[in-house]
Design a protein around this motif. Structure first.
Motif, PDB file in Angstrom:
ATOM      1  N   ILE A  70       1.007  12.076 -30.176  1.00 15.88           N
ATOM      2  CA  ILE A  70       0.148  11.495 -29.146  1.00 15.88           C
ATOM      3  C   ILE A  70      -1.322  11.716 -29.520  1.00 15.88           C
ATOM      4  CG2 ILE A  70      -0.535  11.633 -26.711  1.00 15.88           C
ATOM      5  CD1 ILE A  70       2.344  12.453 -26.104  1.00 15.88           C
ATOM      6  N   HIS A  85      -6.586  15.520 -25.382  1.00 19.31           N
ATOM      7  CA  HIS A  85      -6.463  16.551 -26.415  1.00 19.31           C
ATOM      8  C   HIS A  85      -7.434  17.701 -26.172  1.00 19.31           C
ATOM      9  CE1 HIS A  85      -4.428  13.178 -28.416  1.00 19.31           C
ATOM     10  NE2 HIS A  85      -3.780  14.101 -29.082  1.00 19.31           N
ATOM     11  N   MET A  95       2.656  16.989 -27.610  1.00 16.68           N
ATOM     12  CA  MET A  95       1.786  15.957 -28.158  1.00 16.68           C
ATOM     13  C   MET A  95       1.936  15.849 -29.666  1.00 16.68           C
ATOM     14  SD  MET A  95      -1.787  15.936 -25.987  1.00 16.68           S
ATOM     15  CE  MET A  95      -2.320  17.552 -26.533  1.00 16.68           C
ATOM     16  N   GLU A  96       2.085  17.002 -30.320  1.00 14.66           N
ATOM     17  CA  GLU A  96       2.275  16.986 -31.771  1.00 14.66           C
ATOM     18  C   GLU A  96       3.616  16.361 -32.143  1.00 14.66           C
ATOM     19  OE1 GLU A  96      -0.238  21.120 -32.623  1.00 14.66           O
ATOM     20  OE2 GLU A  96       1.944  21.139 -32.576  1.00 14.66           O
TER      21      GLU A  96
END
Length: 249
Positions: A249, A87, A244-245
């Motif tokens: 994740i 991230h 990822m959002e």
């Protein structure tokens, strides 16, 4: 000419069997391409300092119109955590990608350099990555001459009753002018306060802010839509953040 500068590695690409080409962002010279010979080799003295996000002292030889050649370099801040955490890496990559793609070659800016340096450090220190990104996006809008109007209605100039944000019109709208853009994004008071604050705020003074999830969701909608309308770049790193959002994740 031999140049000695502080810089941040925006890009690092393999070149040939053992070399790397890095794109450095420096306060004085802006973006500079530099060849680091032998940097791909594990035992190279340049292996560590040519990694993405590295902030250091760089000495290179550069003739006008040609790529620089790295002589020596010393790491000031390695930013290992930014490369090791998925991230952190994604959000830091977005900062350097914006810098790389929105600044012209050899377009120096001490202020933007300091904002980027502080932004990378803020992410590594665990500050809210989304807020860091939006604050830096606002710096990029200002640099490009597309700073949104956030202290009044972009249509009539009214300073009270602001209830929405119109990417297409270039800023906030009051209740009476809301009808002028059917796609305007509704915003609450907390979101408006941050939109007003971001253009004036120095990244170096960012503290450990606590922002409500509802406010962050509105900010994200406003800033991403504004970026898409006025800058129109397909950001690889932002696309990865969005993936990822999407998959949590």
């Amino acid at each position: 000419m031999l140049r000695s500068v502080q810089g941040i590695v925006l890009r690092s690409m393999d070149y040939g069997e053992g070399n790397k080409i890095i794109s450095l962002f420096t306060p004085e010279l802006g973006k500079v391409g530099v060849m680091a010979r032998g940097a791909k080799k594990v035992k190279s003295r340049h292996a560590a300092v040519t990694q993405l996000f590295t902030y250091g002292d760089f000495v290179f030889f550069k003739q006008r119109g040609q790529m620089g050649s790295l002589n020596s370099a010393e790491i000031i801040e390695a930013h290992h955590a930014l490369r090791e955490d998925l991230h952190m890496s994604a959000h830091a990559s977005y900062l350097v990608e914006m810098t790389d793609r929105m600044l012209g070659e050899e377009e120096g800016s001490t202020y933007i350099f300091e904002q980027l340096k502080a932004g990378l450090m803020a992410i590594e220190e665990g500050k809210d990555m989304q807020i860091v990104v939006h604050l830096y996006e606002m710096k990029m809008f200002d640099l490009a001459g597309y700073l949104p109007v956030t202290d009044a209605c972009v249509s009539c100039g009214e300073t009270s009753g602001i209830t929405s944000f119109s990417p297409a019109m270039g800023g906030t709208l009051c209740t009476r002018c809301r009808y002028k853009d059917a796609m305007a994004i509704p915003i609450a008071e907390g979101t408006l306060k941050l939109l007003k604050l971001f253009p004036r705020m120095d990244m170096r003074r960012l503290g450990a802010v606590q922002v409500k999830e509802e406010t962050k969701a509105q900010l994200k909608a406003c800033m991403r839509a504004y970026m898409d309308v006025h800058i129109g770049v397909q950001w690889k790193s932002r696309g990865f953040i969005e993936q990822m959002e999407k998959y949590n994740i």
